[in-house]
Write a protein that holds these residues in place. Sequence first.
Motif, PDB file in Angstrom:
ATOM      1  N   THR A 158       6.565   7.946  -1.801  1.00 61.04           N
ATOM      2  CA  THR A 158       7.004   9.181  -1.138  1.00 61.04           C
ATOM      3  C   THR A 158       6.079  10.335  -1.478  1.00 61.04           C
ATOM      4  O   THR A 158       5.589  11.054  -0.588  1.00 61.04           O
ATOM      5  N   PHE A 159       5.828  10.542  -2.770  1.00 58.72           N
ATOM      6  CA  PHE A 159       4.966  11.647  -3.178  1.00 58.72           C
ATOM      7  C   PHE A 159       3.529  11.453  -2.692  1.00 58.72           C
ATOM      8  O   PHE A 159       2.871  12.410  -2.278  1.00 58.72           O
ATOM      9  N   ALA A 160       3.052  10.205  -2.715  1.00 56.69           N
ATOM     10  CA  ALA A 160       1.698   9.936  -2.238  1.00 56.69           C
ATOM     11  C   ALA A 160       1.598  10.191  -0.733  1.00 56.69           C
ATOM     12  O   ALA A 160       0.626  10.794  -0.253  1.00 56.69           O
ATOM     13  N   GLY A 161       2.601   9.737   0.023  1.00 56.58           N
ATOM     14  CA  GLY A 161       2.593   9.955   1.459  1.00 56.58           C
ATOM     15  C   GLY A 161       2.679  11.424   1.821  1.00 56.58           C
ATOM     16  O   GLY A 161       1.994  11.900   2.739  1.00 56.58           O
ATOM     17  N   LEU A 162       3.529  12.174   1.100  1.00 58.03           N
ATOM     18  CA  LEU A 162       3.635  13.612   1.340  1.00 58.03           C
ATOM     19  C   LEU A 162       2.328  14.320   1.015  1.00 58.03           C
ATOM     20  O   LEU A 162       1.910  15.245   1.725  1.00 58.03           O
ATOM     21  N   ALA A 163       1.666  13.888  -0.064  1.00 52.06           N
ATOM     22  CA  ALA A 163       0.402  14.509  -0.448  1.00 52.06           C
ATOM     23  C   ALA A 163      -0.654  14.318   0.639  1.00 52.06           C
ATOM     24  O   ALA A 163      -1.376  15.257   1.001  1.00 52.06           O
ATOM     25  N   VAL A 164      -0.726  13.107   1.191  1.00 56.04           N
ATOM     26  CA  VAL A 164      -1.691  12.849   2.260  1.00 56.04           C
ATOM     27  C   VAL A 164      -1.322  13.643   3.508  1.00 56.04           C
ATOM     28  O   VAL A 164      -2.176  14.248   4.159  1.00 56.04           O
ATOM     29  N   GLY A 165      -0.009  13.659   3.834  1.00 53.63           N
ATOM     30  CA  GLY A 165       0.422  14.393   5.021  1.00 53.63           C
ATOM     31  C   GLY A 165       0.167  15.878   4.915  1.00 53.63           C
ATOM     32  O   GLY A 165      -0.225  16.537   5.893  1.00 53.63           O
ATOM     33  N   MET A 166       0.366  16.457   3.720  1.00 52.90           N
ATOM     34  CA  MET A 166       0.163  17.896   3.531  1.00 52.90           C
ATOM     35  C   MET A 166      -1.320  18.259   3.469  1.00 52.90           C
ATOM     36  O   MET A 166      -1.705  19.374   3.819  1.00 52.90           O
ATOM     37  N   SER A 167      -2.146  17.309   3.021  1.00 54.63           N
ATOM     38  CA  SER A 167      -3.578  17.593   2.901  1.00 54.63           C
ATOM     39  C   SER A 167      -4.275  17.683   4.250  1.00 54.63           C
ATOM     40  O   SER A 167      -5.332  18.307   4.367  1.00 54.63           O
ATOM     41  N   GLY A 168      -3.662  17.052   5.251  1.00 54.33           N
ATOM     42  CA  GLY A 168      -4.283  17.048   6.568  1.00 54.33           C
ATOM     43  C   GLY A 168      -5.409  16.042   6.701  1.00 54.33           C
ATOM     44  O   GLY A 168      -6.078  15.963   7.734  1.00 54.33           O
ATOM     45  N   VAL A 169      -5.647  15.243   5.652  1.00 57.71           N
ATOM     46  CA  VAL A 169      -6.700  14.223   5.676  1.00 57.71           C
ATOM     47  C   VAL A 169      -6.199  12.996   6.427  1.00 57.71           C
ATOM     48  O   VAL A 169      -5.121  12.475   6.128  1.00 57.71           O
ATOM     49  N   ALA A 170      -6.957  12.553   7.402  1.00 57.06           N
ATOM     50  CA  ALA A 170      -6.592  11.369   8.167  1.00 57.06           C
ATOM     51  C   ALA A 170      -7.138  10.121   7.479  1.00 57.06           C
ATOM     52  O   ALA A 170      -8.348  10.022   7.224  1.00 57.06           O
ATOM     53  N   LEU A 171      -6.266   9.191   7.158  1.00 55.47           N
ATOM     54  CA  LEU A 171      -6.711   7.946   6.531  1.00 55.47           C
ATOM     55  C   LEU A 171      -7.488   7.104   7.533  1.00 55.47           C
ATOM     56  O   LEU A 171      -7.275   7.196   8.752  1.00 55.47           O
ATOM     57  N   TRP A 172      -8.392   6.287   7.011  1.00 59.51           N
ATOM     58  CA  TRP A 172      -9.130   5.336   7.858  1.00 59.51           C
ATOM     59  C   TRP A 172      -8.108   4.487   8.591  1.00 59.51           C
ATOM     60  O   TRP A 172      -7.222   3.870   7.980  1.00 59.51           O
ATOM     61  N   GLU A 173      -8.198   4.429   9.903  1.00 61.19           N
ATOM     62  CA  GLU A 173      -7.161   3.803  10.719  1.00 61.19           C
ATOM     63  C   GLU A 173      -6.914   2.341  10.363  1.00 61.19           C
ATOM     64  O   GLU A 173      -5.755   1.911  10.299  1.00 61.19           O
ATOM     65  N   PRO A 174      -7.942   1.507  10.127  1.00 58.69           N
ATOM     66  CA  PRO A 174      -7.651   0.118   9.716  1.00 58.69           C
ATOM     67  C   PRO A 174      -6.854   0.037   8.408  1.00 58.69           C
ATOM     68  O   PRO A 174      -6.012  -0.848   8.243  1.00 58.69           O
ATOM     69  N   LEU A 175      -7.120   0.963   7.467  1.00 58.16           N
ATOM     70  CA  LEU A 175      -6.356   0.977   6.222  1.00 58.16           C
ATOM     71  C   LEU A 175      -4.904   1.347   6.484  1.00 58.16           C
ATOM     72  O   LEU A 175      -3.981   0.688   5.971  1.00 58.16           O
ATOM     73  N   LEU A 176      -4.683   2.388   7.288  1.00 63.85           N
ATOM     74  CA  LEU A 176      -3.318   2.805   7.607  1.00 63.85           C
ATOM     75  C   LEU A 176      -2.584   1.709   8.373  1.00 63.85           C
ATOM     76  O   LEU A 176      -1.393   1.463   8.143  1.00 63.85           O
ATOM     77  N   LEU A 177      -3.304   1.014   9.265  1.00 63.88           N
ATOM     78  CA  LEU A 177      -2.686  -0.080  10.017  1.00 63.88           C
ATOM     79  C   LEU A 177      -2.270  -1.213   9.079  1.00 63.88           C
ATOM     80  O   LEU A 177      -1.194  -1.799   9.236  1.00 63.88           O
ATOM     81  N   SER A 178      -3.109  -1.521   8.090  1.00 60.46           N
ATOM     82  CA  SER A 178      -2.765  -2.573   7.130  1.00 60.46           C
ATOM     83  C   SER A 178      -1.503  -2.212   6.351  1.00 60.46           C
ATOM     84  O   SER A 178      -0.611  -3.046   6.158  1.00 60.46           O
ATOM     85  N   ILE A 179      -1.431  -0.956   5.893  1.00 57.92           N
ATOM     86  CA  ILE A 179      -0.247  -0.517   5.155  1.00 57.92           C
ATOM     87  C   ILE A 179       0.977  -0.538   6.058  1.00 57.92           C
ATOM     88  O   ILE A 179       2.069  -0.957   5.650  1.00 57.92           O
ATOM     89  N   ARG A 180       0.798  -0.102   7.315  1.00 50.39           N
ATOM     90  CA  ARG A 180       1.926  -0.084   8.257  1.00 50.39           C
ATOM     91  C   ARG A 180       2.425  -1.506   8.529  1.00 50.39           C
ATOM     92  O   ARG A 180       3.638  -1.731   8.636  1.00 50.39           O
ATOM     93  N   MET A 181       1.511  -2.469   8.649  1.00 58.38           N
ATOM     94  CA  MET A 181       1.918  -3.857   8.887  1.00 58.38           C
ATOM     95  C   MET A 181       2.710  -4.405   7.705  1.00 58.38           C
ATOM     96  O   MET A 181       3.692  -5.129   7.884  1.00 58.38           O
TER      97      MET A 181
END
Length: 291
Positions: A158-181
Amino acid sequence: MLLRIVAILFPLFAIVAVGFVVGRRKRPDLTQANQLNMDVFVPALVFAALAGKPFRPENDIPLLLATLALVAGSGLAGWALARATGIAPKTLVPPLMFNNCGNLGLPLAVLAFGEAALAPMVVMFMVSNLAHFSFGAWLLDHKVRLMTLWKVPSVMATFAGLAVGMSGVALWEPLLLSIRMLGEISIPLMLFALGVRLSDSRITSIRLGVFGAAMRPLMCMAIAGVLLMLFDFPPLQQALVLTFGALPPAVLNYIFAERYHQEPEKVASMVLIGNLGAVVFLPIALAFVLP
């Protein structure tokens, strides 16, 4: 409308039913699977939902506060009800206070309102989950150590996801897709495990079970209705607040009652009958919120 509600709820209860049948016939040991779900798949779901969208306090904080109000309001109402009826507060309050927003709430939000509902429902799930692992555990055992709460994988996610969301940094899409899967494994596994867990439960207190099963959604939907009258939420959040109120008691209530020796048979009856009662209360809530 009726056919639409049935179409939304059918996949949920079908998977739970499969888990129930398999649980009755095969008696599978899902200890490792459930541990993997809580340590890997659910944190992945939480992180992907929060990191995959910008965090806007003006949008998310009102929903967070509404969730706190629903949880706290249900707890206060449950405590007053326990005092009035003579039921032990430690037995009655947790099942009325903490609902099944993980096993049922997350998949229901997606099926009923689309993928846009996943991230806000994850916010509601994490508020309830944090309250359950902290105040809920303390309520049953005042000696419980709350400082270890941050070590829970879903809390760290939760804290890690909020930190990324608040930073405005877009994760590499293949990495985010892997985590989402990885996260997508959690929802059907939670539903299946719910069915298996219910197959192991025993109804020993039918009257208390029916009482708790009915009061849980009725009280929380009433509180949700008051919140919606007092505050102006966007349409999607309005729907999620009322749907959250209609959810049955969390299975975790039984696990905690068993761990802390707080009349687990009675709590199991409320959890089992409450989740069966979701067949009645969830369609009612959806009838109010579906466009």
